[in-house]
Design a protein around this motif. Sequence first.
Motif, PDB file in Angstrom:
ATOM      1  N   HIS A 510       0.817  -1.106  -0.074  1.00  0.00           N
ATOM      2  CA  HIS A 510       0.063  -0.014  -0.186  1.00  0.00           C
ATOM      3  C   HIS A 510       0.791   1.281   0.068  1.00  0.00           C
ATOM      4  N   LEU A 511       2.160   1.017   0.241  1.00  0.00           N
ATOM      5  CA  LEU A 511       3.053   2.453   0.061  1.00  0.00           C
ATOM      6  C   LEU A 511       3.980   2.201  -0.870  1.00  0.00           C
ATOM      7  N   ALA A 512       4.619   3.401  -1.362  1.00  0.00           N
ATOM      8  CA  ALA A 512       5.619   3.706  -2.161  1.00  0.00           C
ATOM      9  C   ALA A 512       7.203   2.867  -1.363  1.00  0.00           C
ATOM     10  N   PRO A 513       8.128   2.291  -1.958  1.00  0.00           N
ATOM     11  CA  PRO A 513       9.002   1.668  -1.484  1.00  0.00           C
ATOM     12  C   PRO A 513       9.659   2.458  -0.182  1.00  0.00           C
ATOM     13  N   TYR A 514       9.859   3.851  -0.509  1.00  0.00           N
ATOM     14  CA  TYR A 514      10.461   4.608   0.189  1.00  0.00           C
ATOM     15  C   TYR A 514       9.980   4.658   1.535  1.00  0.00           C
ATOM     16  N   LYS A 515       8.626   4.600   1.724  1.00  0.00           N
ATOM     17  CA  LYS A 515       7.626   4.987   2.865  1.00  0.00           C
ATOM     18  C   LYS A 515       7.643   3.661   3.403  1.00  0.00           C
ATOM     19  N   VAL A 516       7.884   2.447   3.103  1.00  0.00           N
ATOM     20  CA  VAL A 516       7.658   1.333   3.671  1.00  0.00           C
ATOM     21  C   VAL A 516       8.528   1.219   5.092  1.00  0.00           C
ATOM     22  N   PRO A 517       8.039   0.770   6.084  1.00  0.00           N
ATOM     23  CA  PRO A 517       8.822   0.673   7.298  1.00  0.00           C
ATOM     24  C   PRO A 517       9.971  -0.140   7.428  1.00  0.00           C
ATOM     25  N   LYS A 518      11.131   0.158   7.453  1.00  0.00           N
ATOM     26  CA  LYS A 518      12.322  -0.728   7.494  1.00  0.00           C
ATOM     27  C   LYS A 518      12.371  -1.658   8.605  1.00  0.00           C
ATOM     28  N   GLU A 519      11.740  -1.271   9.999  1.00  0.00           N
ATOM     29  CA  GLU A 519      11.678  -2.182  10.860  1.00  0.00           C
ATOM     30  C   GLU A 519      10.304  -1.932  11.495  1.00  0.00           C
ATOM     31  N   VAL A 520       9.714  -3.131  12.272  1.00  0.00           N
ATOM     32  CA  VAL A 520       8.578  -3.199  13.080  1.00  0.00           C
ATOM     33  C   VAL A 520       8.691  -3.672  14.399  1.00  0.00           C
ATOM     34  N   GLU A 521       8.189  -3.088  15.220  1.00  0.00           N
ATOM     35  CA  GLU A 521       8.569  -3.512  16.545  1.00  0.00           C
ATOM     36  C   GLU A 521       7.121  -3.636  17.233  1.00  0.00           C
ATOM     37  N   ILE A 522       6.566  -4.924  17.658  1.00  0.00           N
ATOM     38  CA  ILE A 522       5.394  -5.358  18.402  1.00  0.00           C
ATOM     39  C   ILE A 522       5.331  -4.948  19.705  1.00  0.00           C
ATOM     40  N   ARG A 523       4.585  -4.388  20.167  1.00  0.00           N
ATOM     41  CA  ARG A 523       4.294  -4.173  21.850  1.00  0.00           C
ATOM     42  C   ARG A 523       3.032  -4.406  22.223  1.00  0.00           C
ATOM     43  N   GLU A 524       3.139  -4.303  23.745  1.00  0.00           N
ATOM     44  CA  GLU A 524       1.468  -4.632  24.234  1.00  0.00           C
ATOM     45  C   GLU A 524       0.801  -3.408  24.343  1.00  0.00           C
ATOM     46  N   ASP A 525       1.468  -2.357  24.602  1.00  0.00           N
ATOM     47  CA  ASP A 525       0.695  -1.017  24.312  1.00  0.00           C
ATOM     48  C   ASP A 525       1.683  -0.028  23.995  1.00  0.00           C
ATOM     49  N   LEU A 526       1.337   1.221  23.383  1.00  0.00           N
ATOM     50  CA  LEU A 526       2.328   2.291  23.182  1.00  0.00           C
ATOM     51  C   LEU A 526       1.835   3.243  24.036  1.00  0.00           C
ATOM     52  N   PRO A 527       2.948   4.317  24.468  1.00  0.00           N
ATOM     53  CA  PRO A 527       2.881   5.293  25.320  1.00  0.00           C
ATOM     54  C   PRO A 527       1.879   6.266  24.815  1.00  0.00           C
ATOM     55  N   LYS A 528       1.294   6.927  25.796  1.00  0.00           N
ATOM     56  CA  LYS A 528       0.426   7.745  25.629  1.00  0.00           C
ATOM     57  C   LYS A 528       0.463   9.054  26.693  1.00  0.00           C
ATOM     58  N   SER A 529      -0.160  10.187  26.238  1.00  0.00           N
ATOM     59  CA  SER A 529      -0.344  11.465  26.987  1.00  0.00           C
ATOM     60  C   SER A 529      -1.285  11.201  27.939  1.00  0.00           C
ATOM     61  N   GLY A 530      -1.629  12.087  28.858  1.00  0.00           N
ATOM     62  CA  GLY A 530      -2.823  12.016  29.863  1.00  0.00           C
ATOM     63  C   GLY A 530      -4.075  11.960  29.266  1.00  0.00           C
ATOM     64  N   VAL A 531      -4.097  12.602  27.985  1.00  0.00           N
ATOM     65  CA  VAL A 531      -5.405  12.654  27.402  1.00  0.00           C
ATOM     66  C   VAL A 531      -5.603  11.386  26.436  1.00  0.00           C
ATOM     67  N   GLY A 532      -4.812  10.370  26.192  1.00  0.00           N
ATOM     68  CA  GLY A 532      -4.694   9.259  25.480  1.00  0.00           C
ATOM     69  C   GLY A 532      -3.899   9.432  24.150  1.00  0.00           C
ATOM     70  N   LYS A 533      -3.299  10.423  23.763  1.00  0.00           N
ATOM     71  CA  LYS A 533      -2.588  10.872  22.487  1.00  0.00           C
ATOM     72  C   LYS A 533      -1.398   9.652  22.590  1.00  0.00           C
TER      73      LYS A 533
END
Length: 550
Positions: A510-533
């Motif tokens: 779905h993306l041009a070659p230069y936009k494709v992530p070169k690495e992917v890390e799978i986590r349980e959750d991602l860090p968020k601000s107090g408002v959930g961002k």
Amino acid sequence: MTREFPPISRSRINPSTGSWRRAPRGSQAGLHFYSMGGGSLIGSCWSLLSKFAGYLRSRGVGKGDVVGLFLPNSPQFAIAFYGALIAGAIVSPMNVLYSPREIRHQLSDNKARVLVALDMFKDRVLAGLPSSVEEVLWTGIQDYLPGLKALLYKLFKKPPSPPKGGIHKKFTDALKHEPIDSKPEINPHEDVAALMYTGGTTGTPKGAMLTHRNLLANVLQIDAWFKRGVRGKDVFVGALPWFHIYGLTAVLNSGVQKAATIIVYARPNIEEIMRDIERYKATVFHGVPTLYRMIINHPKVEKFNLRSLEVCISGAEPLPKAVAERFMEITGAKLREGYGLTETSPVTHVNPIMGEARYGSIGIPVPSTVAAVADPESPAILEPGQVGELVVSGPQVMKGYYNRPEENEKVFFECCGLRWLRTGDMARMDEDGYFYIVDRKKDIIKYKGYSVFPREIEEVLYRHECVREAAVIGVPHPEYNEVPKAFVALRDECKGKVKPEDIIEFARKHLAPYKVPKEVEIREDLPKSGVGKILRRVLREEELKKRGQA
């Protein structure tokens, strides 16, 4: 190319065919709370506001002095906030997740004289309390629970006992004071009402000086946009934290202006929110994409009737189309993406409620707001379709950063007879005046001479049926400067089944070659601000530290 009359976008259409309306003279503000998920219903509390204002005045706290709030959503927050404003003071709410270092920074930066704090945060508050604070008023959740619940809370939860004597006092004792006898003269255009600190996503917090006019203007702008009709009928879901400008304006201040009932959550739980929407027939919901994702993905979502909801707004980060469509299918409500900043009180754009909503767009400017796309390096307005920095002008735009003259020089500029605020977001405007955020100026990834926008990659990743959360950052590369790296959290049913290479392969389709992530890390959750961002900044800091470049 620039024009003598630049291509700016005004809210020249009224999306709800409404007009600006102020509260009727003599009408009662709507301080009505269903507290702590089913606590007592607290009626009109003007007398409490006046008594708190009187107490502050008796302590010599008045116009221009700062009162800090270290409180979750609660009746105490509303009483302290409005009471301090009546006394002429400046209120500075604080993120209740702050560490002692962050507490000390904010209270020292704004020279707060009084702090109102919740007892359960005692250890962090005491560890971060600067000597400049003259008085700490302690309160507890039990203070506004009905009799039996308060007793049970004390017996089984055993709230901590805050210090007594000296600078430490009880908030409830302050509310026994005589009401304020005279109100200070306030210049709403110049006098600061709130110092709201930015930086949760970008770095060192700075105090945005929001005047009384700024806060009132944004409430009226939201009201004109919604055109909700009769006052006193709406029920607001109060899941957003009031220490954040989004929750403060869109929920607390707007709810009060509309004489609405606010369902108050000190710490929201998704199942509890859904139950309360059904129980109290909630009509208005302000949230962030994380909240809407959690609702549509909840295993019990079909067990609750959420169809009382009428208008829902999403802000703070991009709202994926799939999330919006599924939420509207479940609730029947209109869910619209909007945009704002702490520096703009916060709302500047929203997709029309009754008019055309365009997915991927933050919408058009709210009434009395002018917006444009400018050259990031010069005071020049760009043509529609060009990518540049989003700039705004309007009555909700802050006075400036507190004690940051060098920062003010960077974010404000004059052009075409207007004072513009640079938002730091890269955007484009289409021919119809709808705006599209491309990405944060600081988050753009420079890869092989290309500009790669994390938001575009994230939108693609959210299309994967197993991706629950996604964030993309640029990580250092010895040859290519930076390469995109994606962090994802998976849906429960996909854990252990999807690998990083599966995500990369999906992106490659779905993306041009230069936009494709070169690495992917799978986590349980991602860090968020107090408002959930989701906080890309935290991910970037962690990555640099891991690579020894922090």
